[in-house]
Design an enzyme around this catalytic site. Structure first.
Site, short mmCIF file in Angstrom:
data_model
loop_
_atom_site.label_atom_id
_atom_site.label_comp_id
_atom_site.label_asym_id
_atom_site.label_seq_id
_atom_site.Cartn_x
_atom_site.Cartn_y
_atom_site.Cartn_z
N HIS A 152 0.69 -0.86 -0.19
CA HIS A 152 -0.19 0.35 -0.21
C HIS A 152 1.03 1.08 0.06
O HIS A 152 0.84 2.29 -0.34
CB HIS A 152 -1.09 0.12 1.54
CG HIS A 152 -1.80 -0.79 0.93
ND1 HIS A 152 -2.35 -1.77 2.49
CD2 HIS A 152 -2.75 -1.62 0.13
CE1 HIS A 152 -3.05 -2.45 2.75
NE2 HIS A 152 -3.58 -2.50 1.29
N LYS A 155 -18.13 -7.02 7.74
CA LYS A 155 -16.85 -7.81 8.18
C LYS A 155 -16.23 -7.35 9.36
O LYS A 155 -16.73 -6.32 9.81
CB LYS A 155 -15.83 -6.84 7.14
CG LYS A 155 -15.44 -7.29 5.73
CD LYS A 155 -14.21 -6.94 5.17
CE LYS A 155 -13.85 -7.16 3.69
NZ LYS A 155 -12.47 -6.70 3.03
N ARG A 197 -1.55 -6.13 -8.48
CA ARG A 197 -0.56 -6.99 -8.63
C ARG A 197 -0.39 -7.86 -9.46
O ARG A 197 0.87 -7.32 -10.85
CB ARG A 197 -0.29 -7.80 -6.81
CG ARG A 197 -0.63 -6.93 -5.14
CD ARG A 197 -1.26 -7.52 -4.89
NE ARG A 197 -2.67 -7.77 -4.45
CZ ARG A 197 -3.49 -7.81 -3.71
NH1 ARG A 197 -2.51 -8.02 -2.93
NH2 ARG A 197 -4.59 -8.10 -4.04
N SER A 221 -2.70 -7.49 2.75
CA SER A 221 -2.81 -7.74 4.04
C SER A 221 -3.94 -9.24 4.65
O SER A 221 -3.38 -9.53 5.38
CB SER A 221 -4.05 -6.66 3.96
OG SER A 221 -4.05 -5.40 3.87
O1 PNS Z 1 -9.33 -3.53 -0.30
P1 PNS Z 1 -10.54 -3.75 0.08
O2 PNS Z 1 -11.14 -3.67 0.55
O3 PNS Z 1 -9.80 -4.46 -1.55
O4 PNS Z 1 -11.79 -2.64 -1.21
C1 PNS Z 1 -12.43 -2.52 -1.77
C2 PNS Z 1 -12.99 -1.46 -1.44
C3 PNS Z 1 -13.45 -0.76 0.04
C4 PNS Z 1 -12.20 -0.83 -2.11
C5 PNS Z 1 -14.66 -1.69 -2.51
O5 PNS Z 1 -15.21 -2.27 -1.68
C6 PNS Z 1 -15.36 -0.79 -2.02
O6 PNS Z 1 -15.11 0.86 -2.44
N1 PNS Z 1 -16.69 -0.45 -1.50
C7 PNS Z 1 -17.76 0.63 -1.30
C8 PNS Z 1 -18.99 0.19 -1.74
C9 PNS Z 1 -19.10 0.27 -3.08
O7 PNS Z 1 -19.19 1.58 -3.60
N2 PNS Z 1 -19.45 -0.94 -3.32
C10 PNS Z 1 -19.61 -0.76 -5.33
C11 PNS Z 1 -18.49 -0.80 -5.56
S1 PNS Z 1 -18.58 -1.57 -7.40
#
Ligand code: PNS
Length: 165
Positions: free
Chosen positions: A17, A41, A94, A132
């Site tokens: 990150h 979560k 990645r 993570s």
């Molecule tokens: O680090 P992560 O857990 O892979 O991050 C995922 C994240 C937070 C970027 C994604 O789950 C997100 O944007 N969630 C917010 C809800 C949302 O906007 N959902 C529609 C996405 S297309």
């Protein structure tokens, strides 16, 4: 003013990150690292703990000339990005396996909010396998994670295992 949101769970923040943040700060005037508050979560670290750890990490990055802020958000990422007057969402990719999910999200976000671009960035190869999830798994099973997260994050993980909430 080019402002980007770098969203994620950051549970915990890894050196991968940090690599993305440092690369992103060369492209944007400001980056807001924002943690999704997701009641569904069960995280290892609470939101407050993750915000505090990110703040610590960002101190060094900002001293190096970057302009990075920390925040958290609920609900749709694009709504949050618009409210923050951001032009872009940064996501790290990645391996090719990340791409499919990231592409879906990027295209859905574009459909919801065409004014916000998703920018995919590649971390250094050294971190191409670091996540993570794996860091937590290896750590909880007694493996070493030094070099994969900043030393003070490793320390926080030790403390957390010794005295969980
Ligand atoms: O680090 P992560 O857990 O892979 O991050 C995922 C994240 C937070 C970027 C994604 O789950 C997100 O944007 N969630 C917010 C809800 C949302 O906007 N959902 C529609 C996405 S297309």
């Amino acid at each position: 003013m080019r402002r980007a949101i770098y969203p994620g769970s950051f549970d915990p923040v890894t050196n991968g990150h940090l690599d993305i943040i440092e690369r992103g700060c060369k492209l944007f005037d400001e980056i807001i690292i924002s943690i999704l508050i997701n009641p569904e979560k069960q995280p290892f670290f609470t939101i407050e703990e993750r915000l505090e750890m990110l703040a610590e990490v960002v101190k060094d990055i900002n001293q190096g000339g970057c302009n990075v802020r920390i925040d958290s958000f609920r609900g749709l990422l694009v709504n949050y990005a618009v409210a923050q007057e951001a032009n872009a969402i940064v996501r790290g990719i990645r391996a090719i396996s990340d791409y499919e999910y990231e592409l879906q999200m990027a295209l859905m976000n574009r459909r919801l909010e065409p004014g916000i671009e998703t920018v995919f960035m590649m971390p250094a190869e050294t971190y191409s396998y670091v996540s993570s999830r794996l860091v937590k798994e290896v750590f909880q099973l007694g493996g070493t994670i030094s070099g994969l997260v900043p030393p003070f994050i490793e320390q926080r993980m030790k403390e957390k295992l010794e005295s969980p909430r």
